[in-house]
Scaffold this motif. Structure first.
Motif, PDB file in Angstrom:
ATOM      1  N   LEU A   1       0.819  -1.219   0.000  1.00  0.00           N
ATOM      2  CA  LEU A   1       0.000   0.000   0.000  1.00  0.00           C
ATOM      3  C   LEU A   1       0.851   1.267   0.000  1.00  0.00           C
ATOM      4  O   LEU A   1       0.320   2.364  -0.186  1.00  0.00           O
ATOM      5  N   GLU A   2       2.172   1.130   0.180  1.00  0.00           N
ATOM      6  CA  GLU A   2       3.044   2.309   0.176  1.00  0.00           C
ATOM      7  C   GLU A   2       3.087   2.947  -1.213  1.00  0.00           C
ATOM      8  O   GLU A   2       2.914   2.278  -2.231  1.00  0.00           O
ATOM      9  N   ALA A   3       3.359   4.254  -1.227  1.00  0.00           N
ATOM     10  CA  ALA A   3       3.318   5.013  -2.482  1.00  0.00           C
ATOM     11  C   ALA A   3       4.296   4.486  -3.521  1.00  0.00           C
ATOM     12  O   ALA A   3       4.006   4.493  -4.726  1.00  0.00           O
ATOM     13  N   LYS A   4       5.468   3.990  -3.079  1.00  0.00           N
ATOM     14  CA  LYS A   4       6.473   3.540  -4.052  1.00  0.00           C
ATOM     15  C   LYS A   4       6.029   2.299  -4.818  1.00  0.00           C
ATOM     16  O   LYS A   4       6.591   1.969  -5.863  1.00  0.00           O
ATOM     17  N   TYR A   5       5.010   1.587  -4.278  1.00  0.00           N
ATOM     18  CA  TYR A   5       4.469   0.422  -4.968  1.00  0.00           C
ATOM     19  C   TYR A   5       3.112   0.702  -5.627  1.00  0.00           C
ATOM     20  O   TYR A   5       2.451  -0.215  -6.086  1.00  0.00           O
ATOM     21  N   ARG A   6       2.715   1.970  -5.665  1.00  0.00           N
ATOM     22  CA  ARG A   6       1.389   2.325  -6.180  1.00  0.00           C
ATOM     23  C   ARG A   6       1.171   1.882  -7.629  1.00  0.00           C
ATOM     24  O   ARG A   6       0.104   1.338  -7.954  1.00  0.00           O
ATOM     25  N   PRO A   7       2.144   2.068  -8.534  1.00  0.00           N
ATOM     26  CA  PRO A   7       1.905   1.608  -9.915  1.00  0.00           C
ATOM     27  C   PRO A   7       1.656   0.108  -9.985  1.00  0.00           C
ATOM     28  O   PRO A   7       0.756  -0.358 -10.699  1.00  0.00           O
ATOM     29  N   GLN A   8       2.463  -0.670  -9.248  1.00  0.00           N
ATOM     30  CA  GLN A   8       2.295  -2.124  -9.276  1.00  0.00           C
ATOM     31  C   GLN A   8       0.952  -2.541  -8.702  1.00  0.00           C
ATOM     32  O   GLN A   8       0.304  -3.464  -9.221  1.00  0.00           O
ATOM     33  N   LEU A   9       0.509  -1.865  -7.637  1.00  0.00           N
ATOM     34  CA  LEU A   9      -0.780  -2.190  -7.044  1.00  0.00           C
ATOM     35  C   LEU A   9      -1.919  -1.883  -8.010  1.00  0.00           C
ATOM     36  O   LEU A   9      -2.860  -2.682  -8.160  1.00  0.00           O
ATOM     37  N   VAL A  10      -1.822  -0.739  -8.668  1.00  0.00           N
ATOM     38  CA  VAL A  10      -2.854  -0.374  -9.654  1.00  0.00           C
ATOM     39  C   VAL A  10      -2.912  -1.420 -10.766  1.00  0.00           C
ATOM     40  O   VAL A  10      -3.996  -1.863 -11.161  1.00  0.00           O
ATOM     41  N   MET A  11      -1.749  -1.821 -11.257  1.00  0.00           N
ATOM     42  CA  MET A  11      -1.728  -2.820 -12.338  1.00  0.00           C
ATOM     43  C   MET A  11      -2.224  -4.183 -11.857  1.00  0.00           C
ATOM     44  O   MET A  11      -2.884  -4.909 -12.605  1.00  0.00           O
ATOM     45  N   ALA A  12      -1.904  -4.534 -10.598  1.00  0.00           N
ATOM     46  CA  ALA A  12      -2.332  -5.819 -10.045  1.00  0.00           C
ATOM     47  C   ALA A  12      -3.845  -5.917  -9.958  1.00  0.00           C
ATOM     48  O   ALA A  12      -4.413  -7.015  -9.992  1.00  0.00           O
ATOM     49  N   VAL A  13      -4.505  -4.766  -9.858  1.00  0.00           N
ATOM     50  CA  VAL A  13      -5.972  -4.742  -9.803  1.00  0.00           C
ATOM     51  C   VAL A  13      -6.576  -4.487 -11.182  1.00  0.00           C
ATOM     52  O   VAL A  13      -7.492  -5.194 -11.617  1.00  0.00           O
ATOM     53  N   ALA A  14      -6.042  -3.491 -11.881  1.00  0.00           N
ATOM     54  CA  ALA A  14      -6.665  -3.059 -13.138  1.00  0.00           C
ATOM     55  C   ALA A  14      -6.519  -4.077 -14.260  1.00  0.00           C
ATOM     56  O   ALA A  14      -7.475  -4.330 -15.012  1.00  0.00           O
ATOM     57  N   ILE A  15      -5.341  -4.663 -14.416  1.00  0.00           N
ATOM     58  CA  ILE A  15      -5.118  -5.567 -15.552  1.00  0.00           C
ATOM     59  C   ILE A  15      -6.006  -6.808 -15.484  1.00  0.00           C
ATOM     60  O   ILE A  15      -6.674  -7.142 -16.469  1.00  0.00           O
ATOM     61  N   PRO A  16      -6.072  -7.530 -14.344  1.00  0.00           N
ATOM     62  CA  PRO A  16      -6.991  -8.676 -14.317  1.00  0.00           C
ATOM     63  C   PRO A  16      -8.454  -8.270 -14.403  1.00  0.00           C
ATOM     64  O   PRO A  16      -9.275  -9.000 -14.980  1.00  0.00           O
ATOM     65  N   PHE A  17      -8.816  -7.109 -13.859  1.00  0.00           N
ATOM     66  CA  PHE A  17     -10.192  -6.621 -13.983  1.00  0.00           C
ATOM     67  C   PHE A  17     -10.540  -6.404 -15.453  1.00  0.00           C
ATOM     68  O   PHE A  17     -11.556  -6.900 -15.953  1.00  0.00           O
ATOM     69  N   PHE A  18      -9.674  -5.680 -16.144  1.00  0.00           N
ATOM     70  CA  PHE A  18      -9.933  -5.410 -17.560  1.00  0.00           C
ATOM     71  C   PHE A  18      -9.911  -6.693 -18.386  1.00  0.00           C
ATOM     72  O   PHE A  18     -10.684  -6.845 -19.341  1.00  0.00           O
TER      73      PHE A  18
END
Length: 507
Positions: free
Chosen positions: A277-294
């Protein structure tokens, strides 16, 4: 034996090595998990279109299909119990993937693959022997546990074992195996539907034990990845020897140093689900959620799960519907193979965008034909039925070289080692959650939205293509333990992650 010299360059750092037969064989065994996943996807749509299967387990759907002449073409298969049979696998996979994360992190990728293979074997046996709906669904749940463990660990295994320059091709082998599994299931369904006596569906369900046995036995002899060795044992010498073996060279010092650095960071992280949840991992977290959702809202599992039912809806017979599903499975497998050849040359972004455009236009035309020609009680002509089949093949091809393989490749290669297992669990869980939602709601959606279902998914394809264009950086040829640099150089993400590496040094 070694095939081809290779080096990977990133920020002045070079990895030496070759593509060895040892790593090819190891990855082929691991990718067998994709065959089982694909088989489980394809087999459910086929058996649920068989009259003998419906009559035994879902008699109300069978009567509605055979006897009710007043019901809409789009609503004949609308049954929550029928969709529960298909979707129960994915809710079980969703839950089990979080257990798989702990196993993968503590005991290695191979252990998770072994557990998944054993669960597949039990699920296949119970499914083939089912006497009632409860045994049938419990068998699917066990298959879901297997899918949860293997889908969490196999993409990581492939990405970590593969040489950086060819990581895309190796990892896309997982989706190729998914396609082979779907195609195999469709071929078996087409054959077993013709068995007299109405018990062919038992063979269809039980045959999942064949690839499950291959995976389970193979996992016993598979090597562990150097990344995993460093993560759970921190044995530098063992990791170095494994690197030399899989790279086919003694010159592995640069890659080993990157692994040691990543391992030190990983071992300092005690709560990866909190740290992600830290800011430095924000892109990876977004991709971990968005890519499988899409990936799920491309609508592909509408085709994968329910292709035979969809073809029955547009007027093809039972046997012709199963054969049409074979055709779409063959198209999907071929296009995924093409993606393997192209992904490390043209890049991930290009394939995502081209595939998205292709899927959008085919979905819009399919929806338009069904709206204009089928209706609630009409019949579509054979010419239009085969035109819809052609358009579905175009759609499946677009998915097969874009969101199909890349939806698994990109998340598995972008996570730093310290959060890799946790992030992959989030990726798989989101994938299964929305697979479950789509599978559970599609037949009702088809009943209520009718042809508008295809416009619904077409709209999501536009959105996801724009997401990739603006927010996903290119990752081809970037070594997996140096991936963080792509976020620091991206016009949007660099504002969030800053200029520091995960080790805290300025870049």
């Amino acid at each position: 034996m070694a095939v081809g010299i290779l080096t990977a360059t990133s920020s002045g750092r070079e990895y030496g090595g070759r593509i060895t037969s040892f790593v090819i064989m190891s990855c082929m065994v691991a990718a067998t998990g994709g065959i089982i996943f694909g088989y489980d996807i394809g087999i459910s749509g086929g058996v649920t279109s068989m009259a003998s299967f419906l009559e035994k387990f879902f008699p109300h759907v069978y009567r509605k299909m055979k006897e009710d002449t007043h019901i809409s073409n789009y609503c004949k298969f609308d049954s929550q119990l029928l969709t529960t049979f298909t979707s129960s696998l994915y809710i079980a996979g969703l839950i089990s993937t979080f257990f798989a994360s702990s196993v993968t992190r503590a005991f290695g990728r191979r252990s998770s693959i072994l557990v998944g293979g054993a669960a597949f074997l039990m699920g296949a046996a119970l499914g083939g022997a089912s006497l009632n709906i409860y045994m049938l669904i419990i068998g699917r749940v066990l298959l879901g546990v297997g899918v949860g463990f293997t889908n969490q660990s196999v993409p990581l295994y492939l990405s970590e074992m593969a040489p950086p320059r060819y990581r895309g091709a190796f990892n896309n082998g997982f989706q190729l195996c998914v396609g082979i599994g779907v195609l195999s299931a469709n071929l078996i369904n087409y054959g077993t539907e013709k068995i007299k006596g109405g018990w062919g569906w038992r063979i269809s369900l039980a045959m999942a034990a064949v690839p499950a046995s291959m995976l389970t036995i193979g996992a016993i002899f598979m090597p562990e990845t150097p990344n995993s060795i460093m993560q759970h044992s921190n044995d530098h010498d063992k990791a170095k020897q494994m690197l030399r073996k899989i790279r086919g060279t003694l010159n592995v010092e640069t890659e080993l140093q990157d692994l040691i650095e990543a391992s030190n960071i990983s071992n300092s992280i005690k709560h990866p689900f909190k740290n992600i949840l830290e800011a430095k991992y924000r892109p990876q977290l977004v991709m971990a959620v968005a890519i499988p959702f899409f990936q799920q809202f491309t609508g592909i599992n509408v085709i994968s799960f329910y292709a035979p039912i969809l073809f029955l809806t547009i007027g093809l017979g039972e046997s012709a519907s199963l054969l049409s599903a074979v055709v779409t499975g063959l198209v999907g497998t071929t296009s995924t193979f093409i993606s393997m050849l192209l992904v490390d040359k043209v890049g991930r972004r290009t394939l995502f965008i081209v595939g998205g455009i292709q899927m959008f236009f085919s979905q819009v035309i399919i929806g338009s034909i069904m709206a204009a020609e089928l209706g609630d009680h009409g019949e579509i002509t054979k010419e239009y039925a085969y035109l819809v089949l052609l358009l579905i093949c175009i759609y499946v091809a677009g998915f097969g070289w874009s969101w199909g393989p890349l939806g698994w490749l990109v998340p598995s290669e972008i996570f730093p080692l310290e959060i890799r297992s946790a992030a992959q669990s989030i990726n798989v869980a989101v994938n299964f959650l929305f697979t479950f939602i789509v599978a559970q709601t599609f037949l009702s959606m088809l009943c209520h939205f009718k042809a508008g279902t295809f416009f619904f998914f077409g709209g999501w394809v536009v959105l996801m293509t724009a997401f990739v264009y603006f927010l996903l950086p290119e990752t081809k040829n970037v070594p997996i333990e140096q991936m963080e640099k792509v976020w620091r150089e991206h016009f949007f993400w660099k504002r969030i992650v800053g200029n520091k590496s995960s080790s805290g040094t300025l870049i």
